[in-house]
Design a protein around this motif. Structure first.
Motif, PDB file in Angstrom:
ATOM      1  N   ALA A 126       0.821  -1.211   0.000  1.00 43.77           N
ATOM      2  CA  ALA A 126       0.000   0.000   0.000  1.00 43.77           C
ATOM      3  C   ALA A 126       0.855   1.261   0.000  1.00 43.77           C
ATOM      4  O   ALA A 126       1.908   1.323   0.649  1.00 43.77           O
ATOM      5  CB  ALA A 126      -0.912  -0.005   1.224  1.00 43.77           C
ATOM      6  N   THR A 130      -2.582   5.541   0.937  1.00 43.67           N
ATOM      7  CA  THR A 130      -3.542   4.498   1.312  1.00 43.67           C
ATOM      8  C   THR A 130      -3.425   4.165   2.793  1.00 43.67           C
ATOM      9  O   THR A 130      -4.428   3.970   3.485  1.00 43.67           O
ATOM     10  CB  THR A 130      -3.316   3.235   0.459  1.00 43.67           C
ATOM     11  OG1 THR A 130      -3.585   3.548  -0.910  1.00 43.67           O
ATOM     12  CG2 THR A 130      -4.239   2.110   0.900  1.00 43.67           C
ATOM     13  N   ALA A 204      -7.899   1.821   0.079  1.00 44.40           N
ATOM     14  CA  ALA A 204      -8.017   1.745   1.538  1.00 44.40           C
ATOM     15  C   ALA A 204      -9.266   0.974   1.950  1.00 44.40           C
ATOM     16  O   ALA A 204      -9.228   0.154   2.879  1.00 44.40           O
ATOM     17  CB  ALA A 204      -8.039   3.150   2.146  1.00 44.40           C
TER      18      ALA A 204
END
Length: 249
Positions: A126, A130, A204
């Motif tokens: 990520a 995020t 997310a």
């Protein structure tokens, strides 16, 4: 109890569309059975489905898609003289109907859930943006869970029913109209599923959802080793959680 066999609510399925097999899953294990009841929050058809399953079986554990901090408030609402309770939706209705004192919240936020969320962020590599959005969302749900726990503490000291969120209103007609209730619930579920197919969720949100489903499935797998479990979970998570449970057998 040695497994929920056969499903004792099936004699009503042919006459009551609220008990559709699409909203009830079962996964049999060596020690016990996990029955998953998929729900749409506050919907009367979902509340009826939860109560019917729990009236038919006596699980060792009732598992709810709630953070552990939120369970005491749901239990407080379940003590209402009304059936189902006026507040708390299907979760409080489940506690009221369950013939067990072992009620657990299987959703985050919790210490265990944080590990799953971190692992998913790492697996997806990520971005920093995020991670920040995920952290913000986690703070929000944690704040809500803490508020619910505080409300339960206040309610325990008074005779008042303390509501954190008001119930959702649905246009389902009379309480004794199962066809209309089932059709209205099905329409809302299909609309939500169509939106998920058309729009890709932000990274997310997708990471958080995956972590939640894996965490809840693993919690249920652990609980299922001690006996029979009825789990009340969002209809949108039903298939994934059941799949994780079966893959882990």
């Amino acid at each position: 109890m040695s497994g929920i066999t056969p499903d004792p609510w099936h004699d009503r399925v042919v006459t009551d569309p609220r008990l559709s097999g699409a909203s009830i899953e079962r996964v049999d294990g060596e020690a016990g059975t996990v029955v998953l009841v998929g729900v749409l929050h506050d919907h009367p058809a979902s509340t009826y489905r939860v109560r019917t399953v729990l009236d038919a079986v006596a699980p060792d554990v009732l598992a709810l898609e709630l953070p552990p901090l939120a369970v005491p408030l749901a239990a407080h609402h379940a003590a209402d003289d009304l059936t189902p309770p006026a507040l708390g939706g299907e979760m409080s209705a489940a506690i009221q109907a369950a013939d067990t004192e072992r009620v657990v919240g299987i959703d985050g936020p919790s210490i265990g859930f944080l590990g799953y969320l971190a692992a998913e962020l790492y697996a997806e590599r990520a971005s920093l943006a995020t991670v920040r959005r995920t952290a913000a969302a986690l703070r929000s749900v944690t704040s809500t869970a803490v508020t619910r726990r505080a409300a339960a503490a206040v309610a325990a000291l008074t005779t008042l029913q303390v509501a954190v969120d008001g119930p959702t209103a649905y246009d389902t007609g009379r309480r004794d109209d199962p066809e209309r209730q089932a059709a209205e619930e099905r329409r809302r579920i299909e609309t939500a599923e169509s939106m998920l197919r058309v729009f890709t969720p932000p990274p997310a949100a997708a990471i958080k959802r995956t972590a939640r489903e894996r965490y809840m499935a693993d919690r249920l797998a652990t609980l299922g080793r001690t006996g029979d479990v009825v789990a009340v979970v969002g209809r949108a998570h039903l298939g994934e959680i059941a799949g994780h449970l079966r893959d882990g057998e």
